[in-house]
Enzyme design. Structure first.
Site, short mmCIF file in Angstrom:
data_model
loop_
_atom_site.label_atom_id
_atom_site.label_comp_id
_atom_site.label_asym_id
_atom_site.label_seq_id
_atom_site.Cartn_x
_atom_site.Cartn_y
_atom_site.Cartn_z
N LYS A 209 35.65 38.89 -43.06
CA LYS A 209 34.91 39.14 -44.28
C LYS A 209 35.65 40.16 -45.15
O LYS A 209 36.38 41.01 -44.63
CB LYS A 209 33.52 39.72 -43.95
CG LYS A 209 32.58 38.79 -43.21
CD LYS A 209 31.28 39.51 -42.90
CE LYS A 209 30.33 38.63 -42.11
NZ LYS A 209 29.76 37.56 -42.94
N ARG A 283 25.28 30.60 -35.13
CA ARG A 283 24.83 29.33 -34.55
C ARG A 283 25.45 29.10 -33.18
O ARG A 283 24.87 28.42 -32.32
CB ARG A 283 25.14 28.19 -35.51
CG ARG A 283 26.61 27.94 -35.77
CD ARG A 283 26.88 27.18 -37.06
NE ARG A 283 26.66 28.02 -38.24
CZ ARG A 283 26.86 27.62 -39.48
NH1 ARG A 283 27.30 26.40 -39.71
NH2 ARG A 283 26.65 28.43 -40.49
#
Length: 431
Positions: A209, A283
């Protein structure tokens, strides 16, 4: 200790030099919140007034006079509580049962918010698991048992999502399994399973990020805090069903052992997943929790996660997003959200969403190799989870917590965790 500031509700501004648009004014050493005809707008005005009172440094409030039902007092409390404050609302004395409910809610929300707001130095995978386990054990010691599976034990047990995402951190990954069983029957069926994404810090891994995107990533365990808070609140409200809690805890970090783009993870159920984005890690860990819920035989399965920016783009920070292919289960959750005064919006999910992240090297990829996962990113993420949901998705609800954390203060919320979703999930497993 200073005395509490009295605060009244009124339908008319008690002084004539304040704008008619103002929600709050002061007169005779008391504060007044001006109401309108719409009750939904009144709750917003009361929460805004709470923010203004917190910003002015007022340490204690005492709702006085008529009109202070439970939801109005709660709206005041939500706005009045900020990250560092020790503010206190002296609940209205009109109804002892309401006062008890409000205190339960306040205690749970402080617990859940603190988990999210503390730094990743203080809340790492094992400490998150231990804090939650201790909190629930102290709350109901005769009904709670737990296990923490950590480090290489995860690999040995087949929980490859949590192990793979967390193996590069100095803080070993962990799965917390809490069994709340008030029935007295060790063979009682598990009515509900709660699964929380517990990424205590998310660097993005090799799909790193930008700096500004990492600043708030201590909040990426907001799903774990939300479901833990929901179970805590449900227990306080007299939950008499067996519920299991699974927290999937890891730090998504970078070193020579970190998982890489192109790696293939083989899950316990045999499903293979190609990693095309290491920043789509939530996930990957939730897939383990969903399989564990299936092994427990849970009739209702609820997972919660700060999963996708796509959900925030769709519903903003004012709502949480809901996904399910079970219309009856989704309707129940949406009704609970309305009853609990929380904003929840259902977004699209169909069985074919499970095929929306294709891979040439595995059964599926964990995302699409596009920024944000491409169009429909939140639905595609939910579709990935659907592959692992027990009972082909019957009874399964996925909460993408777009409203769990505020990166900057608003008129309604302080900076930091909101705990939005705790009441809805607690009601859903209690109802």
């Amino acid at each position: 200790m200073s005395s509490a500031l009295p605060i009244y509700l009124t339908d008319k501004m008690p002084v004539n030099y304040i704008s008619e648009k103002a929600v709050l004014c002061f007169k005779d050493e008391a504060a007044y919140i001006v109401l309108e005809e719409s009750e939904s707008e009144n709750l917003r005005r009361i929460q805004k007034a709470g923010r203004q009172l917190d910003n002015q440094g007022i340490k204690q409030l005492a709702p006085m006079g008529d009109g202070w039902d439970k939801e109005r007092q709660w709206a005041l409390s939500l706005g009045y509580t900020s990250t560092l404050s020790t503010n206190k609302v002296q609940w209205h004395e009109g109804d002892k049962a309401v006062t008890e409910q409000l205190q339960h809610m306040s205690d749970v929300y402080r617990f859940a918010r603190e988990l999210v707001n503390l730094s990743a130095e203080e809340i790492y995978p094992l400490s998150l698991a231990e804090r939650v386990a201790n909190h629930l054990t102290e709350l109901a010691p005769e009904h709670v048992s737990y296990e923490i599976i950590k480090g290489d034990e995860l690999k040995d047990a087949g929980w490859m999502g949590i192990y793979t995402v967390g193996r590069a951190s100095q803080h070993i990954p962990a799965m917390l399994v809490v069994d709340y069983n008030p029935t007295g029957d060790a063979n009682a069926p598990v009515e509900s399973a709660l699964i929380g994404k517990g990424i205590t810090y998310d660097s993005g891994g090799y799909s790193i990020k930008p700096s500004e995107g990492m600043l708030s990533m201590k909040c990426d365990m907001g799903g774990a805090a939300t479901v833990s808070g929901a179970l805590s609140l449900a227990i306080r409200n007299g939950l008499n069903k067996r519920v299991k809690l699974f927290l999937c805890c890891a730090e998504n970090m970078i070193d020579g052992r970190a998982y890489k783009l192109g790696d293939v993870i083989t899950y316990k159920n045999g499903t293979t997943v190609e990693v095309v984005n290491t920043d789509a890690e939530g996930r990957l860990v939730l897939a383990d929790g969903l399989q564990a819920a299936g092994e427990a035989g849970a009739k209702q399965v609820i997972d919660a996660a700060t999963l996708t920016g796509a959900a925030q783009m769709a519903v903003g920070n004012e709502y949480n997003a809901l996904f399910s292919i079970d219309d009856q289960a989704a309707t129940k959750a949406l009704n609970c959200a309305v009853q609990q005064g929380e904003a929840l919006w259902r977004l699209p999910l169909a069985s074919w969403h499970a095929e929306n992240c294709p891979s040439a090297f595995a059964d599926t990829a964990n995302s699409r190799p596009q920024k944000g996962g491409g169009a429909g990113g939140a639905s595609n993420a939910a579709g990935f989870l659907l592959r692992f949901a027990p009972n082909d998705g019957k009874g399964w609800l996925h909460f993408d917590l777009a409203g769990a954390y505020q990166k900057s203060a608003t008129a309604m919320w302080p900076v930091g965790a909101t705990a939005m979703g705790v009441r809805t999930i607690a009601a859903t497993i209690t109802d």
